[in-house]
Design an enzyme around this catalytic site. Sequence first.
Site, short mmCIF file in Angstrom:
data_model
loop_
_atom_site.label_atom_id
_atom_site.label_comp_id
_atom_site.label_asym_id
_atom_site.label_seq_id
_atom_site.Cartn_x
_atom_site.Cartn_y
_atom_site.Cartn_z
N HIS B 26 0.87 7.32 6.29
CA HIS B 26 0.23 7.62 7.70
C HIS B 26 0.49 6.34 8.82
O HIS B 26 0.84 5.28 8.00
CB HIS B 26 -1.30 8.05 7.78
CG HIS B 26 -2.31 6.94 7.54
ND1 HIS B 26 -3.67 7.00 7.86
CD2 HIS B 26 -2.09 5.62 7.05
CE1 HIS B 26 -4.33 5.80 7.62
NE2 HIS B 26 -3.39 5.03 7.12
N CYS B 45 -1.55 -1.22 11.52
CA CYS B 45 -1.58 0.00 11.16
C CYS B 45 -0.71 0.80 12.21
O CYS B 45 -0.38 2.25 12.01
CB CYS B 45 -3.02 0.65 11.26
SG CYS B 45 -4.04 0.17 10.10
N HIS B 51 2.47 3.52 6.34
CA HIS B 51 2.00 2.73 5.19
C HIS B 51 1.34 3.79 4.40
O HIS B 51 1.00 4.87 4.80
CB HIS B 51 1.09 1.49 5.44
CG HIS B 51 -0.13 1.63 6.32
ND1 HIS B 51 -0.01 1.80 7.43
CD2 HIS B 51 -1.47 1.94 6.02
CE1 HIS B 51 -1.38 2.09 7.81
NE2 HIS B 51 -2.00 2.35 6.71
N HIS B 53 -1.64 5.14 1.18
CA HIS B 53 -2.85 4.83 0.51
C HIS B 53 -3.02 5.97 -0.74
O HIS B 53 -2.39 6.82 -0.60
CB HIS B 53 -3.94 5.18 1.32
CG HIS B 53 -4.19 4.02 2.65
ND1 HIS B 53 -4.60 2.87 2.53
CD2 HIS B 53 -4.13 4.46 3.88
CE1 HIS B 53 -4.53 2.24 3.86
NE2 HIS B 53 -4.35 3.07 4.43
N ASP B 90 -1.09 15.92 -0.08
CA ASP B 90 -0.67 14.82 -1.06
C ASP B 90 0.84 14.75 -1.11
O ASP B 90 1.83 15.40 -0.88
CB ASP B 90 -0.74 15.68 -2.60
CG ASP B 90 -0.61 14.65 -3.83
OD1 ASP B 90 -0.92 13.52 -3.38
OD2 ASP B 90 -0.28 15.08 -4.72
N HIS B 91 1.12 13.53 -1.37
CA HIS B 91 2.59 13.12 -0.84
C HIS B 91 3.31 13.31 0.21
O HIS B 91 4.57 14.07 0.21
CB HIS B 91 3.44 13.24 -2.17
CG HIS B 91 3.00 12.37 -3.48
ND1 HIS B 91 1.78 12.50 -4.04
CD2 HIS B 91 3.70 11.44 -3.98
CE1 HIS B 91 1.71 11.73 -5.11
NE2 HIS B 91 2.81 11.01 -5.22
N GLU B 139 -10.28 5.29 1.47
CA GLU B 139 -8.88 4.64 1.64
C GLU B 139 -8.50 3.50 0.66
O GLU B 139 -7.34 3.69 0.19
CB GLU B 139 -8.75 4.19 3.04
CG GLU B 139 -7.61 3.48 3.29
CD GLU B 139 -7.70 2.76 5.02
OE1 GLU B 139 -8.04 3.57 5.79
OE2 GLU B 139 -7.54 1.61 4.97
#
Lengths: 152, 149
Positions: B26, B45, B51, B53, B90-91, B139
């Site tokens: 994100h 950010c 980046h 998590h 996801d991913h 996170e």
Amino acid sequence: MRSRRIELTCAVWVRAIHHLESAELTAAENEKLYGKCYRTHGHHYHIQVTIAGSVDPVTGLVVSRDAFQALLQREVVDRYDARDLNKLFPVTSCEALAVRLHAELAPQITSTQLGYALGATWSNIELVRISIRETKKNYFESLPASAPATSL
Amino acid sequence: MTILQATKAKNSSAIIARRVNFCAAHRYEQEAWSVERNRSVFGACYNENGHGHNYVVEAFVEGPIDQVTGMIADVIDIDRILKAIAAPLDHRFLNLDVAEFRDVIPTTENLALYFHRKVATALAEKHPSLRLHKLLLLESDEIWAEVWS
């Protein structure tokens, strides 16, 4: 998304040494009461600071991450990491540390302190609790009403 | 008194929690703002390439203990609900791949609100006797958000 009050926690690590000792007791009494904790030892404290606030609709944040983390670095890590806690406080039990940190940080966890210079509409931020994981087995938490306790 | 007798006698309710994980990328950006203002509020950010998590979602579910099974719910049912909600994230690059986060910045806070809303709705539809007590979204081990019902 609708704005509602949520909790946000940032955690930091503090490596410090301490021992449990009461000034009211003799060495023999301290040793009997506190056992191995009367000997100087250390912990890698995981200190979790939980605040509550509304999510700002423009930024999606309750509070500026950088401001929050900088505050914890300055007021917790820089002050207590790699220190002998007994040289700083008369009582260094983990519950006393949680209450003390709560009293120290509460006045600084405010919209003004954490929202400065950002121009965002941070609203009604407040400290909810300090949680400290002393070891994998031991965990302590301050209560909302943790008042400034100058004797600790 | 047996455990079943105890739950019958008190008609006990309790809370169970189940965790699922997902990994996503994100970026924090308020498009209405200048580069300088984005940089000052969001720091790293805001970096253009984003980046990632390893997120953890934990749902705390409250409900009566079933007198026959001794359980609030089959945790596998809770797990299915959580996985179905987490799977589309996801991913993925949340800002680009998830419609809900094209206009809403996918902050930890907004992700927690997103999961709270979706899990509460799914529970109401599939398990009306259960109620979402709290939704926890981590996170990392250093930052997490909690939404209380």
